[in-house]
Scaffold this motif. Structure first.
Motif, PDB file in Angstrom:
ATOM      1  N   LYS A 109       0.823  -1.210   0.000  1.00 42.48           N
ATOM      2  CA  LYS A 109       0.000   0.000   0.000  1.00 42.48           C
ATOM      3  C   LYS A 109       0.855   1.257   0.000  1.00 42.48           C
ATOM      4  O   LYS A 109       0.507   2.256  -0.629  1.00 42.48           O
ATOM      5  N   GLN A 110       1.972   1.220   0.692  1.00 45.16           N
ATOM      6  CA  GLN A 110       2.844   2.395   0.739  1.00 45.16           C
ATOM      7  C   GLN A 110       3.465   2.665  -0.626  1.00 45.16           C
ATOM      8  O   GLN A 110       3.589   3.818  -1.055  1.00 45.16           O
ATOM      9  N   VAL A 111       3.848   1.591  -1.334  1.00 43.54           N
ATOM     10  CA  VAL A 111       4.418   1.739  -2.679  1.00 43.54           C
ATOM     11  C   VAL A 111       3.363   2.278  -3.639  1.00 43.54           C
ATOM     12  O   VAL A 111       3.629   3.189  -4.436  1.00 43.54           O
ATOM     13  N   VAL A 112       2.151   1.714  -3.569  1.00 49.41           N
ATOM     14  CA  VAL A 112       1.066   2.136  -4.457  1.00 49.41           C
ATOM     15  C   VAL A 112       0.696   3.591  -4.206  1.00 49.41           C
ATOM     16  O   VAL A 112       0.471   4.361  -5.146  1.00 49.41           O
ATOM     17  N   ALA A 113       0.639   3.986  -2.938  1.00 46.16           N
ATOM     18  CA  ALA A 113       0.262   5.362  -2.597  1.00 46.16           C
ATOM     19  C   ALA A 113       1.234   6.368  -3.216  1.00 46.16           C
ATOM     20  O   ALA A 113       0.822   7.391  -3.786  1.00 46.16           O
ATOM     21  N   LYS A 114       2.541   6.102  -3.127  1.00 47.13           N
ATOM     22  CA  LYS A 114       3.533   7.016  -3.706  1.00 47.13           C
ATOM     23  C   LYS A 114       3.431   7.058  -5.223  1.00 47.13           C
ATOM     24  O   LYS A 114       3.572   8.126  -5.835  1.00 47.13           O
ATOM     25  N   VAL A 165       0.257  -1.214  -9.046  1.00 48.54           N
ATOM     26  CA  VAL A 165      -0.422  -2.496  -9.206  1.00 48.54           C
ATOM     27  C   VAL A 165      -0.171  -3.357  -7.969  1.00 48.54           C
ATOM     28  O   VAL A 165       0.971  -3.481  -7.511  1.00 48.54           O
ATOM     29  N   THR A 166      -1.229  -3.961  -7.436  1.00 54.75           N
ATOM     30  CA  THR A 166      -1.119  -4.820  -6.253  1.00 54.75           C
ATOM     31  C   THR A 166      -0.933  -6.279  -6.630  1.00 54.75           C
ATOM     32  O   THR A 166      -0.107  -6.988  -6.043  1.00 54.75           O
ATOM     33  N   TYR A 167      -1.727  -6.763  -7.604  1.00 51.41           N
ATOM     34  CA  TYR A 167      -1.689  -8.170  -8.009  1.00 51.41           C
ATOM     35  C   TYR A 167      -1.320  -8.287  -9.486  1.00 51.41           C
ATOM     36  O   TYR A 167      -1.746  -7.463 -10.309  1.00 51.41           O
ATOM     37  N   LEU A 168      -0.551  -9.325  -9.794  1.00 48.95           N
ATOM     38  CA  LEU A 168      -0.220  -9.666 -11.172  1.00 48.95           C
ATOM     39  C   LEU A 168      -0.525 -11.148 -11.360  1.00 48.95           C
ATOM     40  O   LEU A 168       0.077 -11.996 -10.692  1.00 48.95           O
ATOM     41  N   SER A 169      -1.479 -11.448 -12.228  1.00 49.37           N
ATOM     42  CA  SER A 169      -1.945 -12.820 -12.356  1.00 49.37           C
ATOM     43  C   SER A 169      -2.018 -13.209 -13.821  1.00 49.37           C
ATOM     44  O   SER A 169      -2.203 -12.358 -14.703  1.00 49.37           O
ATOM     45  N   GLN A 267       7.845  -4.941  -2.802  1.00 50.05           N
ATOM     46  CA  GLN A 267       8.546  -4.238  -3.876  1.00 50.05           C
ATOM     47  C   GLN A 267       8.012  -4.566  -5.265  1.00 50.05           C
ATOM     48  O   GLN A 267       8.254  -3.819  -6.217  1.00 50.05           O
ATOM     49  N   ASN A 268       7.300  -5.668  -5.412  1.00 51.86           N
ATOM     50  CA  ASN A 268       6.697  -6.059  -6.685  1.00 51.86           C
ATOM     51  C   ASN A 268       5.234  -6.389  -6.459  1.00 51.86           C
ATOM     52  O   ASN A 268       4.814  -6.644  -5.328  1.00 51.86           O
TER      53      ASN A 268
END
Length: 626
Positions: A109-114, A165-169, A267-268
């Motif tokens: 969440k911290q990565v996405v927010a930035k 992006v949170t999920y990669l599927s 990180q990913n």
């Protein structure tokens, strides 16, 4: 669920152990012929008062003390019953996310927010409670899907949105791209040009060496080693070793659990690989149980049953680890995730001609409902209706075996074996018991009753992993769908819409006109604004529309060489991007990556608008929560 046990008892009476999920309101129903006595180390007055009034009712198991240090034993006639919490099992039962994924989400969440702050131009980063959950999905399509997904991810990275992006599927060929990327624990933090160049070298080189004497000896040695370690060996495993050669040119020692390092700091994006469990003589569109593979767990959302990734392939019974076996190398999973050849003749005919072999319906068994149980269902909604099954004769069975049995599938030990996880386990949306002829309507047909799992390419059901992403516990706000099919650019969306309608899952209406089917655009946005539970869907078909005439967004092609590079048909009769083509010319590889990247960049306005909608939804949710 029960099993004989050797629980130590002072009386020496035989015991029978029931594993109970502590979050359920399970009851032990008893018909008393003698006095029922509850024995425990420190009985409470409240429990004694309850048991003295049981009569012919039952014991609410959640009222009994169940812990590792304290067990409650009920003596009934000459049988001693022991109650054991499901927390004592060697697998996880439940529908919540696992601890590893929850810890990842907090960090991500911290990565996405930035990332959203920079891309959308916010004065400050949104609060973690307001950060939207975004999932990127890659469809199947063999080498074409693997190559195209590199370009799509490169486009998102260039826009600064890959960190949002949170999920990669992925399904099938997309899983080959994803699993290769995660060999680097920090792959999304550096330019994708390096991984793309590495993949180009593999895709554009000759595959003849895959059948050299040296390689054949290696395959034989590996398969013998796999079999000696207790794993079942099939044609899928040989295919897996071919995939390993195609992708690496050498032995790849990596395992799926190794990817925990790649998400340990958020990180990913969190990778989710898709497969389906099938029955050998039923098409994937009629019966498929989605199985998700992540760095921490492998499991079935349908049953709420998960094993640690390190234990996938080990032998379980009733939730207990019976025989520990080595975790398979990831190439064996890559082979299973992309086992597109594990099709029956009926499925092949369906994919190529657009319809199955209709004459087979005459030879199938029949199922008729003999009563609707309306009176009983009012009293007990979980009661199954009475059905009369008429099996097919020997000739019909032989005919069905010829046309509906799959050539092969990955056989793995069934970690759900012996568990009673039918529709009464919880009110799961995944069960289709309301369909009279569906296997879900027959508990003895469900996967926990089988010795092995038959895992195949998820593309046999829906050629994109939507069912794994739309689970309510993941609360995904925006799904970015990359569809690399050569035909039917909206089929995965339409099939997902039907999947959700059957199960009461919120999903936007997929409405497209005839012109979209004939000449699809590069990008579509589908929303259901009145229902915040329904995900926003941003869909990218694989089309060569304006890339044909534009070198970059807003920049037209000028030279003959530039025009020749962009002037090609994706799905023409002479396309080099067919499903069974694993080798491209360098120009063919480069233009496919460039096309997928361009289609993202050329729709930057729509893409950012979709992310803004997702952020608005997250902020609204955060305000309600506060």
């Amino acid at each position: 669920m029960g099993q004989p046990s050797s629980l130590p008892t002072e009386s020496g009476l035989p015991t029978f152990t029931f594993h109970v999920n502590p979050v359920l309101s399970s009851r032990l129903q008893v018909e008393l012929e003698e006095k029922l006595v509850v024995l425990q180390s420190d009985p409470s007055d409240e429990l004694e008062a309850q048991t003295s009034k049981l009569g012919e009712m039952g014991i609410l198991l959640s009222s009994l003390p169940l812990s590792q240090k304290e067990q409650c034993l009920v003596v009934l006639e000459e049988v001693r019953l022991g109650l054991v919490s499901s927390g004592d099992l060697d697998l996880r039962l439940g529908f919540d996310l696992c601890d590893g994924e929850l810890e990842f989400l907090d960090k991500r969440k911290q990565v996405v927010a930035k990332a959203l702050q920079q891309v959308i131009g916010l004065s400050e980063a949104p609060h973690c409670d307001q950060v939207p959950v975004v999932a990127v999905l890659g469809s199947g399509g063999g080498t074409r899907a693997m190559t195209s997904l590199y370009g799509s991810l490169a486009g998102l990275q260039e826009l600064g949105l890959l960190d949002a992006v949170t999920y990669l599927s992925g399904v099938s060929g997309s899983t080959w791209c994803i699993s290769t990327l995660y060999k680097d624990p920090f792959w999304s933090q550096v330019t994708l040009q390096g991984p793309i160049e590495h993949t180009l070298a593999q895709v554009c080189s000759s595959k003849m060496g895959a059948l050299s004497t040296e390689q054949l000896q290696y395959y034989s040695q590996e398969l013998r080693l796999r079999e000696s370690s207790g794993h079942s060996v099939s044609l899928v495993d040989f295919w897996a070793l071919l995939i390993e050669y195609f992708l690496n040119r050498e032995e790849n020692p990596a395992k799926l659990s190794d990817q925990q390092e790649a998400v340990s700091q958020g990180q990913n994006p969190y990778p989710i690989y898709a497969g389906i469990n099938v029955h050998t003589n039923i098409s994937g569109e009629d019966f498929a149980e989605w199985c998700e593979f992540t760095p921490y767990e492998v499991g079935f959302p349908k049953y709420g049953a998960y094993v640690p990734t390190e234990l996938f392939g080990s032998e379980f019974f009733m939730g207990r680890l019976m025989q520990l076996r080595p975790e398979p190398r990831i190439c064996y999973l890559q082979g299973m995730w992309g086992s597109a050849f594990a099709a029956s003749l009926d499925e092949i005919f369906l994919k190529t001609a657009g319809s199955g072999l209709n004459f087979l319906e005459w030879h199938r068994g029949s199922v008729n409902v003999t009563d609707d149980c309306s009176k009983f269902q009012l009293q007990d909604p979980t009661r199954l209706r009475t059905r009369l099954c008429t099996p097919q004769g020997p000739f019909s069975q032989a005919l069905l075996d010829i046309f509906t049995s799959r050539f092969t599938s990955a056989q793995n030990f069934n970690f759900t074996q012996g568990l009673c996880l039918h529709k009464d386990y919880v009110a799961s949306r995944e069960f289709m018991a309301w369909k009279d002829t569906h296997p879900d309507a027959f508990p003895n047909e469900l996967t926990p009753m089988r010795d092995c799992l038959s895992l195949v390419d998820g593309g046999f059901a829906i050629n994109s992993p939507f069912p794994l992403i739309i689970q309510p516990q993941r609360a995904v706000d925006l799904i970015v769908s990359f569809d690399y099919s050569l035909e039917a650019p909206f089929e995965v969306l339409q099939m997902t819409e039907k999947y959700c309608l059957d199960r009461g899952i919120p999903f936007p209406r997929i409405e497209v006109g005839p012109e979209d089917l004939e000449d699809p655009r590069e990008c579509y946005l589908f929303t259901k604004a009145e229902d915040p539970r329904s995900p926003i869907v941003l869909h990218f078909p694989l089309v060569n529309r304006t890339f044909r005439t534009h070198l970059a967004p807003g920049v037209e092609r000028q030279t003959a060489e530039e025009k020749a590079f962009g002037d090609f048909d994706i799905n023409g009769p002479d396309t080099p991007y067919g499903m069974m083509n694993f080798t491209y010319e360098p120009k063919e590889f480069d233009r496919l990556v460039a096309l997928s990247r361009y289609n993202v960049l050329n729709n930057v306005v729509t893409v950012k608008h979709a992310f803004q909608l997702a952020l608005d939804r997250g902020q609204a949710r955060g305000r309600v929560g506060s």
